[in-house]
Enzyme design. Structure first.
Site, PDB file in Angstrom:
ATOM      1  N   GLU A  38       0.553   3.979   1.110  1.00 34.64           N
ATOM      2  CA  GLU A  38      -0.193   5.596   1.839  1.00 34.64           C
ATOM      3  C   GLU A  38       1.556   5.984   2.133  1.00 34.64           C
ATOM      4  O   GLU A  38       2.105   5.458   3.255  1.00 34.64           O
ATOM      5  CB  GLU A  38      -0.768   4.812   2.774  1.00 34.64           C
ATOM      6  CG  GLU A  38      -2.181   3.999   1.804  1.00 34.64           C
ATOM      7  CD  GLU A  38      -3.366   3.668   3.702  1.00 34.64           C
ATOM      8  OE1 GLU A  38      -3.740   4.385   3.893  1.00 34.64           O
ATOM      9  OE2 GLU A  38      -3.057   1.885   3.188  1.00 34.64           O
ATOM     10  N   SER A  90     -11.828  -5.957   6.631  1.00 34.42           N
ATOM     11  CA  SER A  90     -12.854  -5.476   5.594  1.00 34.42           C
ATOM     12  C   SER A  90     -13.577  -6.765   4.434  1.00 34.42           C
ATOM     13  O   SER A  90     -13.011  -7.487   3.800  1.00 34.42           O
ATOM     14  CB  SER A  90     -12.397  -4.272   5.027  1.00 34.42           C
ATOM     15  OG  SER A  90     -13.595  -3.756   4.164  1.00 34.42           O
ATOM     16  N   ARG A 111      -0.123   2.286  12.682  1.00 39.28           N
ATOM     17  CA  ARG A 111      -1.400   1.615  12.277  1.00 39.28           C
ATOM     18  C   ARG A 111      -1.526   0.818  10.927  1.00 39.28           C
ATOM     19  O   ARG A 111      -1.249  -0.214  10.680  1.00 39.28           O
ATOM     20  CB  ARG A 111      -2.896   2.161  12.488  1.00 39.28           C
ATOM     21  CG  ARG A 111      -3.512   2.320  13.639  1.00 39.28           C
ATOM     22  CD  ARG A 111      -5.235   2.471  14.422  1.00 39.28           C
ATOM     23  NE  ARG A 111      -6.190   2.022  12.797  1.00 39.28           N
ATOM     24  CZ  ARG A 111      -6.339   2.532  12.227  1.00 39.28           C
ATOM     25  NH1 ARG A 111      -6.111   3.062  11.535  1.00 39.28           N
ATOM     26  NH2 ARG A 111      -7.511   1.611  12.175  1.00 39.28           N
ATOM     27  N   HIS A 112      -0.168   1.749  10.340  1.00 37.72           N
ATOM     28  CA  HIS A 112      -0.026   1.508   8.850  1.00 37.72           C
ATOM     29  C   HIS A 112       1.182   1.211   8.836  1.00 37.72           C
ATOM     30  O   HIS A 112       2.749   1.468   9.330  1.00 37.72           O
ATOM     31  CB  HIS A 112      -0.373   2.553   8.154  1.00 37.72           C
ATOM     32  CG  HIS A 112      -1.552   3.164   8.158  1.00 37.72           C
ATOM     33  ND1 HIS A 112      -2.744   4.204   9.511  1.00 37.72           N
ATOM     34  CD2 HIS A 112      -2.860   2.801   7.644  1.00 37.72           C
ATOM     35  CE1 HIS A 112      -3.245   4.279   9.271  1.00 37.72           C
ATOM     36  NE2 HIS A 112      -3.624   3.119   7.932  1.00 37.72           N
ATOM     37  N   ARG A 117      -1.292  -6.084  11.838  1.00 37.33           N
ATOM     38  CA  ARG A 117      -2.935  -5.495  12.906  1.00 37.33           C
ATOM     39  C   ARG A 117      -3.983  -6.289  13.607  1.00 37.33           C
ATOM     40  O   ARG A 117      -4.096  -6.241  15.366  1.00 37.33           O
ATOM     41  CB  ARG A 117      -4.139  -5.006  11.755  1.00 37.33           C
ATOM     42  CG  ARG A 117      -4.831  -3.589  12.345  1.00 37.33           C
ATOM     43  CD  ARG A 117      -5.075  -3.499  11.808  1.00 37.33           C
ATOM     44  NE  ARG A 117      -4.415  -2.081  11.146  1.00 37.33           N
ATOM     45  CZ  ARG A 117      -4.914  -1.069  10.295  1.00 37.33           C
ATOM     46  NH1 ARG A 117      -5.994  -1.275  10.429  1.00 37.33           N
ATOM     47  NH2 ARG A 117      -4.461  -0.497   9.261  1.00 37.33           N
ATOM     48  N   ARG A 124       1.067  -1.486   0.156  1.00 37.10           N
ATOM     49  CA  ARG A 124       0.043   0.013  -0.170  1.00 37.10           C
ATOM     50  C   ARG A 124       0.993   1.257   0.242  1.00 37.10           C
ATOM     51  O   ARG A 124       1.662   1.632   0.642  1.00 37.10           O
ATOM     52  CB  ARG A 124      -1.009   0.035   1.473  1.00 37.10           C
ATOM     53  CG  ARG A 124      -2.081  -0.962   1.346  1.00 37.10           C
ATOM     54  CD  ARG A 124      -2.799  -0.977   0.458  1.00 37.10           C
ATOM     55  NE  ARG A 124      -4.530  -2.320   0.530  1.00 37.10           N
ATOM     56  CZ  ARG A 124      -5.258  -2.693   1.159  1.00 37.10           C
ATOM     57  NH1 ARG A 124      -4.386  -1.462   2.193  1.00 37.10           N
ATOM     58  NH2 ARG A 124      -5.786  -3.357   0.877  1.00 37.10           N
TER      59      ARG A 124
END
Length: 409
Positions: free
Chosen positions: A183, A335, A189-190, A383, A181
């Site tokens: 991001e 998710s 958390r990432h 996580r 990712r």
């Protein structure tokens, strides 16, 4: 240290033996009638007297030295923790601590239990490509790499491939593999690379079959960890002073509007059609824990506007989707959703999301020959391990973490 001390003991012993041998020879030379056995006994007795006298003379200084060492140990116990940056720069030393050893054994246990449960329920493990020829899911959160004379992209998830294998009559598939990712987020958390635990399965009648199946999967993982890794969990709790994980089975399940109302009743701003902010996620986790006594819960019926293009709309409620998230300690860890399995509906939804149809042509075409309804989800391994153990950074559960600022070692 043990090796050095051992070597010193051997040297002292050798010196003492040599001194006694020399004394024996001297006694026998001075008294020609003295046997070697008697000479050795006299030499040993003289040596023992010297050692005793020397030991008594050193007792006071040794007591002072011991007191100083104890004082140093007490001071060491109150030293400030080493910063995460320094620990990661010297990761091979950092990983030697009992707590870190425990963390990664627990993390391995999550993988083992995930795979075990799915294999027991007739899932097939698949391995899908991580090098893609296009930005298959749209968005900017993708890494571009040079691929010979053209560009390629690192997979953001195995989502489209999971669906394609499911509709290829495998029925139930899962995968454990890297997810990338792009991001530019440096939160606790990432990660820019993490391990995804993904599954997809055909639905018989209703997508809640999958929601309940995933709930039983998590229950299997949590129970297995507590039964098989109690020593490791205790080591982490001792090091970090974290609260033990608590859950109920079946886990609490709220609809999205119910969760929004719960937040509003507690004084938080939250619209039924707005995505959850990080602040509201954490608040919801605390509210659920207070009401249901569980750190783990499910959220169902998200607004369609905040979900990906391949998410199945709720046929009875416009603007609502057949999608769900799972949470641990107020953090989303899975998710998922029922997926659109009709080619024309999929094309229409992709156009609404302004997805370039050419980039997903192979995916869309896989539904042209008939596909059964299906659903699934994606889990972030690091996580889950972090939140189950009650740690405060996902970097603690990534053995060599990758973030926007960390690319080595």
């Amino acid at each position: 240290l043990v090796q050095v001390v051992g070597e010193r003991v051997l040297v002292v012993a050798r010196v003492q033996l040599e001194a006694i041998d020399a004394a024996v020879k001297e006694l026998m030379r001075d008294d020609g009638k003295l046997s070697e056995a008697d000479a050795r006994a006299q030499a040993q007795a003289a040596h023992d007297l010297k050692v005793s006298a020397h030991s008594k003379a050193k007792d006071a200084s040794q007591a002072d030295e011991l007191a100083a060492l104890l004082k140093e140990l007490d001071a060491a116990r109150t030293l400030r923790p080493v910063a995460m940056k320094s620990r990661l720069e010297h990761r091979c030393v950092d990983l030697r601590t009992p707590a870190n050893q425990a963390i990664f054994r627990v993390k391995a246990g999550v993988c083992q239990l995930f795979r075990e449960f799915l294999v027991q329920h007739d899932f097939v493990e698949v391995q899908t490509p991580k090098l893609l020829g296009c930005k298959s899911e749209g968005g900017a959160e993708v890494f571009e790499v040079k691929y010979f004379d053209r560009h390629a992209y690192l997979a953001q998830s195995p989502q489209l491939f999971k669906q394609m294998t499911t509709v290829s009559d495998f029925g139930r598939v899962f995968e454990t593999g890297p997810v990338f990712r792009a991001e530019n987020s440096n939160t606790k958390r990432h990660l820019t690379e993490f391990t995804g635990l993904d599954l997809e399965m055909v639905i018989d009648e209703h997508y809640h079959e999958v929601v309940d199946f995933i709930d039983s999967l998590f229950n299997h993982v949590f129970s297995g960890l507590q039964n098989n890794f109690a020593r490791e969990i205790a080591a982490v709790e001792q090091q970090w002073g974290v609260a033990p994980f608590e859950w109920t089975y079946p886990s609490p399940m709220l609809t999205y509007p119910e969760a929004c109302q719960m937040l509003r009743d507690a004084g938080y701003e939250q619209g039924d059609d707005d995505d959850l902010s990080r602040k509201n996620e954490a608040a919801l986790g605390a509210l659920v824990k207070e009401k249901y006594k569980s750190d783990f819960f499910r959220l169902d019926k998200f607004p369609l506007s905040v979900r990906p293009f391949y998410t199945m709309p709720d046929p009875a409620k416009p603007g609502v989707s057949n999608s769900y998230d799972f949470f641990i300690r107020g953090n989303e860890v899975l998710s998922g959703a029922q997926r659109i399995h009709d080619k024309q509906m999929l094309l229409a939804r992709a156009k609404e999301h302004e997805v370039d149809i050419d980039t997903i042509a192979g995916y869309v075409e896989s539904f042209a020959y008939g596909a059964l309804p299906h659903a699934g989800g994606g889990i972030g391994l690091e996580r889950v391990a972090m939140l189950f153990l009650g740690l405060n950074s996902v970097r603690q559960t990534s053995i060599f973490p990758r973030t926007p600022k960390i690319l080595t070692p």
